[in-house]
Design a protein around this motif. Structure first.
Motif, PDB file in Angstrom:
ATOM      1  N   LEU A 146       0.852  -1.172   0.000  1.00 62.42           N
ATOM      2  CA  LEU A 146       0.000   0.000   0.000  1.00 62.42           C
ATOM      3  C   LEU A 146       0.892   1.226   0.000  1.00 62.42           C
ATOM      4  O   LEU A 146       1.944   1.252   0.639  1.00 62.42           O
ATOM      5  CB  LEU A 146      -0.907   0.007   1.229  1.00 62.42           C
ATOM      6  N   ALA A 147       0.493   2.258  -0.743  1.00 59.41           N
ATOM      7  CA  ALA A 147       1.338   3.436  -0.888  1.00 59.41           C
ATOM      8  C   ALA A 147       0.492   4.698  -0.832  1.00 59.41           C
ATOM      9  O   ALA A 147      -0.689   4.692  -1.229  1.00 59.41           O
ATOM     10  CB  ALA A 147       2.092   3.379  -2.217  1.00 59.41           C
ATOM     11  N   GLN A 148       1.090   5.760  -0.321  1.00 59.93           N
ATOM     12  CA  GLN A 148       0.438   7.049  -0.420  1.00 59.93           C
ATOM     13  C   GLN A 148       0.335   7.434  -1.895  1.00 59.93           C
ATOM     14  O   GLN A 148       1.222   7.145  -2.689  1.00 59.93           O
ATOM     15  CB  GLN A 148       1.220   8.096   0.366  1.00 59.93           C
ATOM     16  N   ALA A 149      -0.751   8.089  -2.243  1.00 62.47           N
ATOM     17  CA  ALA A 149      -1.015   8.394  -3.645  1.00 62.47           C
ATOM     18  C   ALA A 149       0.063   9.288  -4.247  1.00 62.47           C
ATOM     19  O   ALA A 149       0.286   9.278  -5.460  1.00 62.47           O
ATOM     20  CB  ALA A 149      -2.376   9.056  -3.791  1.00 62.47           C
ATOM     21  N   LEU A 183       8.184   0.200 -11.295  1.00 61.30           N
ATOM     22  CA  LEU A 183       7.031   0.049 -10.408  1.00 61.30           C
ATOM     23  C   LEU A 183       5.938   1.032 -10.809  1.00 61.30           C
ATOM     24  O   LEU A 183       6.220   2.091 -11.387  1.00 61.30           O
ATOM     25  CB  LEU A 183       7.421   0.291  -8.953  1.00 61.30           C
ATOM     26  N   VAL A 184       4.706   0.697 -10.488  1.00 58.13           N
ATOM     27  CA  VAL A 184       3.580   1.595 -10.748  1.00 58.13           C
ATOM     28  C   VAL A 184       2.694   1.649  -9.513  1.00 58.13           C
ATOM     29  O   VAL A 184       2.654   0.711  -8.713  1.00 58.13           O
ATOM     30  CB  VAL A 184       2.735   1.126 -11.961  1.00 58.13           C
ATOM     31  N   THR A 185       1.996   2.752  -9.340  1.00 58.16           N
ATOM     32  CA  THR A 185       0.973   2.855  -8.303  1.00 58.16           C
ATOM     33  C   THR A 185      -0.386   2.933  -8.994  1.00 58.16           C
ATOM     34  O   THR A 185      -0.541   3.588 -10.020  1.00 58.16           O
ATOM     35  CB  THR A 185       1.167   4.101  -7.415  1.00 58.16           C
ATOM     36  N   ARG A 186      -1.347   2.240  -8.427  1.00 55.74           N
ATOM     37  CA  ARG A 186      -2.693   2.233  -8.971  1.00 55.74           C
ATOM     38  C   ARG A 186      -3.699   2.428  -7.835  1.00 55.74           C
ATOM     39  O   ARG A 186      -3.537   1.853  -6.752  1.00 55.74           O
ATOM     40  CB  ARG A 186      -2.995   0.905  -9.687  1.00 55.74           C
ATOM     41  N   ASN A 202       3.331  13.048 -10.306  1.00 57.90           N
ATOM     42  CA  ASN A 202       2.478  11.867 -10.347  1.00 57.90           C
ATOM     43  C   ASN A 202       1.261  12.140 -11.235  1.00 57.90           C
ATOM     44  O   ASN A 202       0.148  12.347 -10.744  1.00 57.90           O
ATOM     45  CB  ASN A 202       2.033  11.492  -8.930  1.00 57.90           C
ATOM     46  N   PRO A 203       1.457  12.140 -12.550  1.00 59.73           N
ATOM     47  CA  PRO A 203       0.352  12.460 -13.462  1.00 59.73           C
ATOM     48  C   PRO A 203      -0.826  11.493 -13.344  1.00 59.73           C
ATOM     49  O   PRO A 203      -1.975  11.883 -13.581  1.00 59.73           O
ATOM     50  CB  PRO A 203       1.005  12.395 -14.849  1.00 59.73           C
ATOM     51  N   HIS A 204      -0.565  10.239 -12.979  1.00 56.48           N
ATOM     52  CA  HIS A 204      -1.655   9.272 -12.849  1.00 56.48           C
ATOM     53  C   HIS A 204      -2.598   9.693 -11.728  1.00 56.48           C
ATOM     54  O   HIS A 204      -3.824   9.611 -11.867  1.00 56.48           O
ATOM     55  CB  HIS A 204      -1.089   7.876 -12.584  1.00 56.48           C
ATOM     56  N   TYR A 205      -2.035  10.174 -10.615  1.00 59.37           N
ATOM     57  CA  TYR A 205      -2.884  10.612  -9.516  1.00 59.37           C
ATOM     58  C   TYR A 205      -3.600  11.915  -9.877  1.00 59.37           C
ATOM     59  O   TYR A 205      -4.767  12.109  -9.530  1.00 59.37           O
ATOM     60  CB  TYR A 205      -2.058  10.789  -8.244  1.00 59.37           C
ATOM     61  N   LEU A 206      -2.910  12.803 -10.578  1.00 56.80           N
ATOM     62  CA  LEU A 206      -3.553  14.039 -11.015  1.00 56.80           C
ATOM     63  C   LEU A 206      -4.785  13.735 -11.862  1.00 56.80           C
ATOM     64  O   LEU A 206      -5.846  14.361 -11.702  1.00 56.80           O
ATOM     65  CB  LEU A 206      -2.569  14.893 -11.810  1.00 56.80           C
TER      66      LEU A 206
END
Length: 323
Positions: free
Chosen positions: A245-248, A256-259, A302-306
């Protein structure tokens, strides 16, 4: 010999542990040295404070009297020291910033912003896994501010009397290797991770319980949880041994990627805390504004979170007026 506070601490340690040997270990002293010190204290007070036999050490009537007074005097003296330490910085609040952080993703950005805004200010940081430890350090005047997080709508312990204001409200993401079958998904259902092993950093809040409850709602119990430091969590994910688990706002790592977890079963609120009676309180709003700005800066990496925030406006940086 004049009786001092350190002598009262010795008496309390022996009473609490029930043994001179155990008390010596607790106080970091050799047992013969503590025995000799106890004998000097007893001579000063005019009689034995403990009955000692193979079962341990039990207070005498005189010992009970001394303990009753010590249990009033020691906390009172500690309170005096804490109050003095908090007030000692009066007049220097604008030139000194002492931050404590619990795995804070914006500490570096906040320090950078404050250093640019006040180049002559003295800025220091202290890291701990325990928000209670950091709150105690603020209470005792050793830190000015704490950056920490709590899950959901929880709040840190009120025991230390700190004021807490929100910096941001984030969804919790999952950290995966790029080669993971779920890495290509825009969102990952928590239930789809039921067979995974997990890596997690330690902490003293309720997040572990909230995670376990979220997994239970998703229909599984985590197979295994590796509790370790952040760098080792990343290593475990890179090795394919775990997900995490990761902070956004987690800084992207090659490979690695965060989703986001689908339906946001877990939330994480980033908070700034300070003591309302300390000099730091006078400029807390200014520091909070810098913390929110540092968080906003962190989103650019972090464009994915944006992109996710555009569809989830209830998350992200906290409005300063409502913080």
């Amino acid at each position: 010999m004049n009786l001092e506070l350190r002598h009262l601490k010795v008496v309390c340690a022996i009473a609490e542990t029930g043994s001179v040997t155990k008390a010596a270990s607790t106080l970091g002293l050799a047992q013969p040295a503590l025995t000799a010190q106890l004998q000097r204290i007893e001579r000063t007070l005019g009689g034995p404070l403990f009955e000692r036999d193979r079962r341990g050490a039990r207070p005498t009537a005189l010992g009970e009297l001394v303990l009753a007074r010590a249990r009033v005097l020691l906390p009172a003296m500690k309170g005096l020291q804490d109050e003095a330490a908090r007030l000692a910085g009066t007049g220097a609040a604008l030139t000194r910033f002492r931050f404590g952080g619990v795995n804070s993703p914006i500490l570096g950005g906040l320090v950078h912003r404050l250093a640019a805004d006040q180049p002559h200010a003295q800025i220091s940081t202290f890291a701990s896994w325990s928000v209670d430890e950091l709150a105690q350090m603020v209470l005792s005047g050793r830190l000015d501010y704490v950056l920490s997080g709590v899950c959901g709508d929880a709040t840190p312990s009120a025991e230390f009397g700190l004021t807490w204001r929100a910096v941001a409200n984030d969804a919790v993401f999952v950290l995966l290797p790029e080669a993971h079958p779920l890495a290509a998904h825009d969102e990952v259902p928590l239930a789809a991770l039921g067979e995974e092993r997990w890596a997690a950093a330690p902490g003293d809040g309720c997040f572990a319980d909230c995670f376990a409850a979220a997994c239970a709602r998703a229909g599984f119990t985590p197979r295994k949880i590796y509790e370790t430091d952040i760098r080792s969590c990343i290593d475990l994910v890179e090795a394919g041994e775990a997900v995490a688990l990761a902070q956004a706002t987690f800084r992207p790592v090659s490979g690695l990627v965060t989703r986001p977890l689908a339906n946001t079963p877990l939330r994480w609120r980033l908070l700034l805390g300070w003591h309302p009676d300390a000099p730091a309180a006078a400029i807390a709003d200014r520091v909070l504004a810098q913390a929110i700005a540092a968080y906003t800066d962190s989103l650019s990496r972090n464009p994915h979170y944006l992109a996710w925030l555009a569809s989830n406006p209830n998350f992200g940086p906290q409005d300063l007026a409502a913080a």
